[in-house]
Motif scaffolding. Sequence first.
Motif, PDB file in Angstrom:
ATOM      1  N   THR A 201    -112.813  89.748  19.311  1.00  0.00           N
ATOM      2  CA  THR A 201    -111.684  90.751  19.265  1.00  0.00           C
ATOM      3  C   THR A 201    -110.997  90.480  20.759  1.00  0.00           C
ATOM      4  O   THR A 201    -109.713  90.438  21.386  1.00  0.00           O
TER       5      THR A 201
ATOM      6  N   THR B 167    -116.736  93.234  20.468  1.00  0.00           N
ATOM      7  CA  THR B 167    -116.650  91.776  19.181  1.00  0.00           C
ATOM      8  C   THR B 167    -117.984  92.265  18.448  1.00  0.00           C
ATOM      9  O   THR B 167    -118.979  92.144  17.521  1.00  0.00           O
TER      10      THR B 167
ATOM     11  N   GLU C 258    -108.418  86.405  12.055  1.00  0.00           N
ATOM     12  CA  GLU C 258    -108.600  87.797  13.351  1.00  0.00           C
ATOM     13  C   GLU C 258    -109.810  87.735  12.787  1.00  0.00           C
ATOM     14  O   GLU C 258    -110.014  87.594  11.306  1.00  0.00           O
TER      15      GLU C 258
END
Length: 399
Positions: free
Chosen positions: A177, A47, A4
């Motif tokens: 993301t 992002t 992540e």
Amino acid sequence: MVKELGSLDVRGKRVLLRCDLNVPLKDDGNGKRVITDDGRIRASLPTINALLDGGATLIITAHLGRPKGERKPELSLAPIAERLGSLLNRSVAFAHDTVGPEADSAVAALKSGDVLLLENVRYEAAETSKDENERKKFASKLASYADVYVGDGFGAVHRKHASVFEAAELLPHAAGTLVAAEVDVLRKLTESPQRPYGVVLGGAKVSDKIGVITNLLDKVNMLAIGGGMVFTFLAAQGKEIGTSLVEHESIPLVKELLSRAEKLGVRVLLPTDIVVAPSFANESPTTVNADSIPKDQMGLDIGPESARAFAQAIKECKTVFWNGPMGVFEFSNFAAGTKVVAQALTEVSGLSVVGGGDSAAAVRALGFSDSQFGYISTGGGASLEYLEGKELPGLTALR
Ligand code: AMP
């Protein structure tokens, strides 16, 4: 699982960010390229903003079309840098090469918090080379611009390309993301779909979608087929298809799939009526029975009766994945089937997923907004390959 974004320390760092900015463009008539749907640029913003808020400096790399190692001017990312700048409301520097002298100096000139977009990464033959060493060499040059790598170009994760795979391996990395959200939805479709689960496929090429049908057939309850690919199915049933699109070599596999579906109890919906025309043009539409397509006509959309049946079946589902238009939606006379199916998707009470940049562009062009659907995937080929059960290099590299 992909790493992540939160696991990566980006403050004060230079981030090589792989985005998917592969948007449709057209000539404005005066030789200027204009973006017709900026969905993929918008999808990249969360992002980009998260990285900038986190104190990063960005070097963005992306592709447009398939220039196959050549500098094709119509595939320059210059108009995309401009749009990105206006969407971010800040200046975005643009290098007219990817790893050449201009990119070198643009990177050297970057100040903390700046954003630089490099020219189309596929202008470099090494990006897509089959030779791993060539890709590695090119990826090392790209990686030399940055301290860390973030992979957020979901539409390219199924490609073992230098900026997608090798560059990720060379630096500390994480998924953006967008990639994380895409994977999350695709896992729901493959691991734990709420039932009934329906898959609706259309578009031009049956060979692009046959792997998905093969892999998902024992997971779905309903499969609806439209678009140009449906004529290979109708041909497999021995029907006259006139001059419609067909892939003869796929007929044996289509026959096998149809009989497997019957054994599995999967409801397969094929159109019962077709909108035909004498040629591939926005002219002279006629609706005929799917059993009686005239020899000199080609099918360019599913008919109204089929569209209603597809819509009804879709609305009964709790999970629906849709990829590929039902007809040549670019022509107003052949857009109705796609419109009716898109409308039904907006009425699904569970999860509705529109897969693919082109399908997403189609629904936007037909006047729908993203928020009417459960999820709009940015990656056509990538989401299809995930659903085929294939390993995607761009995700493997981000583990
Ligand atoms: P794909 O990229 O495979 O999803 O295909 C999208 C394209 O399929 C669109 O540009 C449509 O115009 C085209 N298409 C849909 N239905 C047909 C048809 N019946 N005949 C020819 N092309 C079609």
